[in-house]
Design a protein around this motif. Structure first.
Motif, PDB file in Angstrom:
ATOM      1  N   GLY A  31       0.702  -1.421  -0.064  1.00 13.79           N
ATOM      2  CA  GLY A  31      -0.461   0.059   0.239  1.00 13.79           C
ATOM      3  C   GLY A  31       1.075   1.506  -0.095  1.00 13.79           C
ATOM      4  N   THR A  32       0.267   2.582  -0.290  1.00 15.64           N
ATOM      5  CA  THR A  32       0.891   3.746  -0.392  1.00 15.64           C
ATOM      6  C   THR A  32       1.619   4.332   1.306  1.00 15.64           C
ATOM      7  OG1 THR A  32      -1.111   4.502   0.225  1.00 15.64           O
ATOM      8  CG2 THR A  32      -0.532   4.404  -1.588  1.00 15.64           C
ATOM      9  N   HIS A  33       0.646   3.163   2.089  1.00 18.63           N
ATOM     10  CA  HIS A  33       0.863   3.983   3.461  1.00 18.63           C
ATOM     11  C   HIS A  33       1.963   2.464   4.259  1.00 18.63           C
ATOM     12  CE1 HIS A  33      -0.930   7.616   2.476  1.00 18.63           C
ATOM     13  NE2 HIS A  33      -0.033   8.354   3.362  1.00 18.63           N
ATOM     14  N   PHE A  34       1.949   3.338   5.370  1.00 14.87           N
ATOM     15  CA  PHE A  34       2.420   2.549   6.699  1.00 14.87           C
ATOM     16  C   PHE A  34       2.726   2.390   7.874  1.00 14.87           C
ATOM     17  CE2 PHE A  34       6.151   0.631   9.252  1.00 14.87           C
ATOM     18  CZ  PHE A  34       5.797  -1.276   9.920  1.00 14.87           C
ATOM     19  N   VAL A  35       1.576   1.511   9.039  1.00  9.27           N
ATOM     20  CA  VAL A  35       1.724   2.451   9.797  1.00  9.27           C
ATOM     21  C   VAL A  35       2.599   1.720  10.667  1.00  9.27           C
ATOM     22  CG1 VAL A  35       0.013   1.951  11.922  1.00  9.27           C
ATOM     23  CG2 VAL A  35      -0.670   2.567   9.493  1.00  9.27           C
ATOM     24  N   CYS A  36       3.448   2.077  11.698  1.00  7.53           N
ATOM     25  CA  CYS A  36       4.272   1.200  12.788  1.00  7.53           C
ATOM     26  C   CYS A  36       3.646   0.068  13.148  1.00  7.53           C
ATOM     27  CB  CYS A  36       4.789   2.246  14.056  1.00  7.53           C
ATOM     28  SG  CYS A  36       5.784   3.516  12.968  1.00  7.53           S
ATOM     29  N   VAL A  37       3.768  -1.271  13.936  1.00  4.67           N
ATOM     30  CA  VAL A  37       3.113  -2.152  15.027  1.00  4.67           C
ATOM     31  C   VAL A  37       2.809  -1.662  15.648  1.00  4.67           C
ATOM     32  CG1 VAL A  37       3.419  -4.305  15.592  1.00  4.67           C
ATOM     33  CG2 VAL A  37       4.727  -4.220  13.398  1.00  4.67           C
ATOM     34  N   GLU A  38       3.315  -0.570  16.594  1.00  5.60           N
ATOM     35  CA  GLU A  38       2.591  -0.021  18.193  1.00  5.60           C
ATOM     36  C   GLU A  38       1.806   0.931  17.311  1.00  5.60           C
ATOM     37  OE1 GLU A  38       5.681   2.913  17.607  1.00  5.60           O
ATOM     38  OE2 GLU A  38       5.165   1.106  17.664  1.00  5.60           O
ATOM     39  N   GLY A  39       1.281   1.439  16.628  1.00  7.25           N
ATOM     40  CA  GLY A  39       0.127   2.437  16.465  1.00  7.25           C
ATOM     41  C   GLY A  39       0.726   3.361  16.672  1.00  7.25           C
ATOM     42  N   SER A  40       2.451   3.740  17.016  1.00  8.12           N
ATOM     43  CA  SER A  40       2.643   5.013  16.448  1.00  8.12           C
ATOM     44  C   SER A  40       2.872   6.276  15.882  1.00  8.12           C
ATOM     45  CB  SER A  40       4.238   5.184  17.743  1.00  8.12           C
ATOM     46  OG  SER A  40       4.899   5.076  16.805  1.00  8.12           O
ATOM     47  N   ALA A  41       2.706   5.818  14.542  1.00 10.71           N
ATOM     48  CA  ALA A  41       3.034   6.969  13.294  1.00 10.71           C
ATOM     49  C   ALA A  41       2.265   5.945  12.313  1.00 10.71           C
ATOM     50  CB  ALA A  41       3.957   7.078  13.389  1.00 10.71           C
ATOM     51  N   THR A  42       2.396   7.190  11.853  1.00 16.18           N
ATOM     52  CA  THR A  42       1.742   6.300  10.356  1.00 16.18           C
ATOM     53  C   THR A  42       2.794   7.057   9.211  1.00 16.18           C
ATOM     54  OG1 THR A  42      -0.269   5.966  10.415  1.00 16.18           O
ATOM     55  CG2 THR A  42       0.173   6.052   8.184  1.00 16.18           C
ATOM     56  N   LEU A  43       3.147   6.060   7.819  1.00 17.45           N
ATOM     57  CA  LEU A  43       4.210   7.120   7.975  1.00 17.45           C
ATOM     58  C   LEU A  43       3.921   6.255   5.854  1.00 17.45           C
ATOM     59  CD1 LEU A  43       7.271   5.093   9.693  1.00 17.45           C
ATOM     60  CD2 LEU A  43       6.370   8.002   9.778  1.00 17.45           C
ATOM     61  N   PRO A  44       4.662   6.888   5.045  1.00 14.54           N
ATOM     62  CA  PRO A  44       4.640   6.877   3.852  1.00 14.54           C
ATOM     63  C   PRO A  44       5.230   5.744   3.311  1.00 14.54           C
ATOM     64  CG  PRO A  44       6.406   8.444   4.048  1.00 14.54           C
ATOM     65  CD  PRO A  44       5.044   7.970   5.678  1.00 14.54           C
ATOM     66  N   ALA A  45       4.941   4.900   2.092  1.00 14.22           N
ATOM     67  CA  ALA A  45       5.297   3.802   1.824  1.00 14.22           C
ATOM     68  C   ALA A  45       7.165   3.543   1.872  1.00 14.22           C
ATOM     69  CB  ALA A  45       5.041   3.229   0.748  1.00 14.22           C
ATOM     70  N   SER A  46       7.457   4.847   1.092  1.00 16.34           N
ATOM     71  CA  SER A  46       8.722   5.117   0.918  1.00 16.34           C
ATOM     72  C   SER A  46       9.655   5.384   2.148  1.00 16.34           C
ATOM     73  CB  SER A  46       8.559   6.378  -0.296  1.00 16.34           C
ATOM     74  OG  SER A  46       7.905   7.129   1.323  1.00 16.34           O
ATOM     75  N   ALA A  47       8.606   5.246   3.938  1.00 13.02           N
ATOM     76  CA  ALA A  47       9.537   5.388   4.538  1.00 13.02           C
ATOM     77  C   ALA A  47      10.171   3.991   4.727  1.00 13.02           C
ATOM     78  CB  ALA A  47       8.998   6.215   5.392  1.00 13.02           C
ATOM     79  N   VAL A  48       9.575   3.312   4.777  1.00 18.82           N
ATOM     80  CA  VAL A  48      10.127   1.473   4.603  1.00 18.82           C
ATOM     81  C   VAL A  48      11.500   1.207   4.326  1.00 18.82           C
ATOM     82  CG1 VAL A  48       9.332  -0.949   5.093  1.00 18.82           C
ATOM     83  CG2 VAL A  48       7.948   0.770   5.523  1.00 18.82           C
ATOM     84  N   ASN A  49      12.690   0.531   5.220  1.00 22.06           N
ATOM     85  CA  ASN A  49      13.546   0.442   4.739  1.00 22.06           C
ATOM     86  C   ASN A  49      14.351   1.761   4.503  1.00 22.06           C
ATOM     87  OD1 ASN A  49      13.469  -2.484   5.835  1.00 22.06           O
ATOM     88  ND2 ASN A  49      12.739  -3.011   3.760  1.00 22.06           N
ATOM     89  N   ASP A  50      14.276   2.983   4.789  1.00 13.52           N
ATOM     90  CA  ASP A  50      15.496   4.002   3.658  1.00 13.52           C
ATOM     91  C   ASP A  50      16.450   4.663   4.650  1.00 13.52           C
ATOM     92  OD1 ASP A  50      14.222   4.858   6.276  1.00 13.52           O
ATOM     93  OD2 ASP A  50      13.046   6.567   5.176  1.00 13.52           O
ATOM     94  N   ASP A  51      16.406   3.406   6.065  1.00  9.71           N
ATOM     95  CA  ASP A  51      17.684   3.638   6.875  1.00  9.71           C
ATOM     96  C   ASP A  51      17.586   4.322   7.461  1.00  9.71           C
ATOM     97  OD1 ASP A  51      20.212   2.186   7.256  1.00  9.71           O
ATOM     98  OD2 ASP A  51      21.713   3.223   6.053  1.00  9.71           O
ATOM     99  N   PHE A  52      16.515   4.871   8.392  1.00  9.18           N
ATOM    100  CA  PHE A  52      15.982   5.728   9.213  1.00  9.18           C
ATOM    101  C   PHE A  52      14.847   5.313   9.997  1.00  9.18           C
ATOM    102  CE2 PHE A  52      14.367   9.633  11.540  1.00  9.18           C
ATOM    103  CZ  PHE A  52      15.443  10.055  11.422  1.00  9.18           C
ATOM    104  N   CYS A  53      15.248   5.387  11.229  1.00 10.18           N
ATOM    105  CA  CYS A  53      14.400   4.065  12.204  1.00 10.18           C
ATOM    106  C   CYS A  53      12.957   5.188  12.679  1.00 10.18           C
ATOM    107  CB  CYS A  53      15.091   3.948  13.412  1.00 10.18           C
ATOM    108  SG  CYS A  53      14.430   2.869  14.240  1.00 10.18           S
ATOM    109  N   ASP A  54      12.405   5.473  11.858  1.00 12.04           N
ATOM    110  CA  ASP A  54      11.061   6.365  12.150  1.00 12.04           C
ATOM    111  C   ASP A  54      10.238   5.998  12.955  1.00 12.04           C
ATOM    112  OD1 ASP A  54      11.495   8.399   9.557  1.00 12.04           O
ATOM    113  OD2 ASP A  54      11.272   6.749   8.351  1.00 12.04           O
TER     114      ASP A  54
END
Length: 522
Positions: A31-54
């Motif tokens: 999908g176009t967005h990713f939700v952290c497992v613990e639900g603390s934040a919603t990120l754009p899909a491009s933030a996954v595996n971008d080598d920065f811990c969001d």
């Protein structure tokens, strides 16, 4: 942000998976967005595996080491043709090929990793066939042990039922014996009043519930058994001198080697045992009729090295123990005799006190009271032993019903020599590397099956306390296959054990391995 060169995405495209994610988790990363497992934040899909811990839980970086601080995050190795497994996230992109397909180095095209999963898979199948007969034997051993344990459990249940049934009459008998002791005590007090003196009942009141040794153990091995005590010193050795009830000492038994382990003071009724250790039983020292103990000699430092007894007739026992320690000599107070000692808890614990009482013959009333007290104490000791036996049996029954019951039935240690070190691992005991303790049994790991934890080992020079994690694999024997130290003073080992041979052991090659696990067949 990390820009991905086209040539590093070949593996991801080929597998059609987000790097580091198992097929079961893949839907979370579509999908176009990713939700952290613990639900603390919603990120754009491009933030996954971008080598920065969001995400605080590290779930947005399953394929990089950016969130290595999230200790419960693992990297998934597909390992097509081999065995899928998880590795620690901190090992991703470190230039070392941890996954047999090289997927953990997907961001480092120059790592030189090649896909060797099919080769490893073929080698594993060959080794598995070689071990199949051994594993079948292990399965039979496990099943036989569990069957035998089931029969034992039935016997344990019967014994517990019998012990419980006997508890009520034993308790009733205790009350009757306590009443007899109370009456005998009253007779001693009455006799003393008639003679115009104070009753000599120090430490022998009707409230007495345990032996002198039990009191000593409760107090950490150095407590007094009565309120009347004074400190006395002989050179640099200081102890407590304590008044206790009248006893008729007849014999002293000693167990010793280079140190003095046990001492047992045997009376006309009952005895007092103090000490710990595994020394040899020595020839006992017998007191003659009318003879009493007036002096204690010996030597000690942190432990009791040596002891010798001197009587009212000048007779000396042999010097039990070795020749070390600071010399000491303690004599009984005026008009009193020595009838026992107290010691520190532990192997060959040092002398901490002497027990003394009035130096005169017991009256008939006092003898009767001592005898009643001895009978009562023996009865209490027997009842305590039965309670202990019941508790131990119930603990065994509970353990036999658990998932790891077979390990109790097949409880043996594994030993091996790996390089310059000898290793020994004992389930429910301790693990050692030569003379160094790697840890004591802690329990079973919650994150993997057939995995044991040992903690509280000896400290390394850095101050870290050694720990060991053991993965048990199916095998006929108790063989330590490997030991490694992934980080300082943190050890991991694999060991074959028939108790690990459950019915599905021969089909476990398809399951996903955790970071702690490794197939011994490889």
């Amino acid at each position: 942000m990390l820009w991905w060169p086209l040539h590093v995405t070949w593996l991801s495209r080929a597998l059609a998976l987000t790097p580091g994610i198992s097929p079961a988790e893949e839907t979370r990363y579509k999908g176009t967005h990713f939700v952290c497992v613990e639900g603390s934040a919603t990120l754009p899909a491009s933030a996954v595996n971008d080598d920065f811990c969001d995400c605080e839980d590290g779930s947005d970086e399953p394929g990089t080491a950016a969130c290595a601080g999230a200790t419960d995050r693992w990297f998934y190795c597909p390992n097509s043709g081999g065995t899928a497994r998880y590795i620690y996230i901190s090992r991703v992109g470190d230039g070392i090929c941890d996954c047999c397909d090289g997927s953990d180095e997907w961001l480092r095209p120059d790592s030189g990793c090649r896909d060797v999963c099919k080769e490893q898979g073929r080698a594993r199948k060959v080794r598995l066939e070689q071990r199949r007969a051994e594993m079948q034997k292990g399965i039979l051993m496990r099943e036989a042990a569990l069957e035998s344990m089931r029969a034992e459990v039935e016997e344990w249940r019967k014994t517990v039922a019998e012990l419980d049934a006997n508890a009520a009459p034993l308790s009733k008998e205790m009350l009757e014996l306590e009443e007899v002791q109370r009456q005998k005590r009253a007779a001693v007090i009455k006799e003393a009043e008639q003679l115009g003196r104070e009753a000599d009942l120090v430490g022998q009141g009707a409230e007495k519930k345990v032996s002198e040794y039990a009191k000593w153990m409760e107090g950490g091995g150095s407590g007094n058994t009565a309120e009347q005590a004074e400190q006395v010193c002989s050179g640099s050795v200081c102890i407590q001198r304590t008044a206790v009830s009248r006893k008729e000492l007849r014999q002293i038994k000693v167990t010793s080697g280079a140190l003095v382990d046990f001492m047992e003071f045997v009376y006309a009724t009952g005895s007092l045992v103090v000490g710990e250790g595994k020394g040899d039983q020595q020839e006992p020292f017998n007191l003659e009729p009318g003879e009493v103990l007036l002096e204690l000699r010996g030597g000690q430092g942190g432990l009791l090295d040596r002891v010798q007894f001197v009587t009212s007739r000048g007779r000396e026992s042999k010097a039990y123990g070795g020749a070390g320690g600071q010399n000491f000599s303690f004599k009984a107070s005026e008009g009193k005799m020595i009838v026992g000692v107290t010691r520190a808890v532990g192997l060959a614990g040092k002398l901490t006190g002497i027990q003394e009482c009035l130096f005169r013959p017991l009256t008939d009333a006092e003898k009767a009271f001592d005898e009643a007290s001895s009978i009562l104490e023996d009865a209490r000791r027997q009842l305590a032993a039965k309670h202990k036996e019941t508790a131990e049996l119930r603990e065994k029954i509970e353990a036999a019903a658990g998932a790891h019951a077979a390990y109790r039935a097949l409880n043996k240690c594994g030993e091996t020599q790996i390089g310059e070190y000898s290793y020994k691992i004992c389930p429910f005991g301790e693990a050692t590397q030569g003379h160094v303790r790697l840890g004591k049994w802690k329990g079973w790991a919650s994150d993997a099956s057939h995995t044991a934890l040992f903690e509280g080992g000896e400290r390394c020079f850095s101050g870290i306390v050694r720990t060991l994690r053991v993965q048990f694999e199916c095998g006929e024997g108790y063989v330590i296959e490997s030991v490694r130290e992934p980080s300082q003073c943190v050890y991991e080992a694999t060991m074959t054990h028939p108790a690990a041979c459950d019915a599905q052991v021969l089909t476990q090659g398809d399951r996903v391995l955790t970071p702690h696990e490794a197939h011994l067949e490889l």
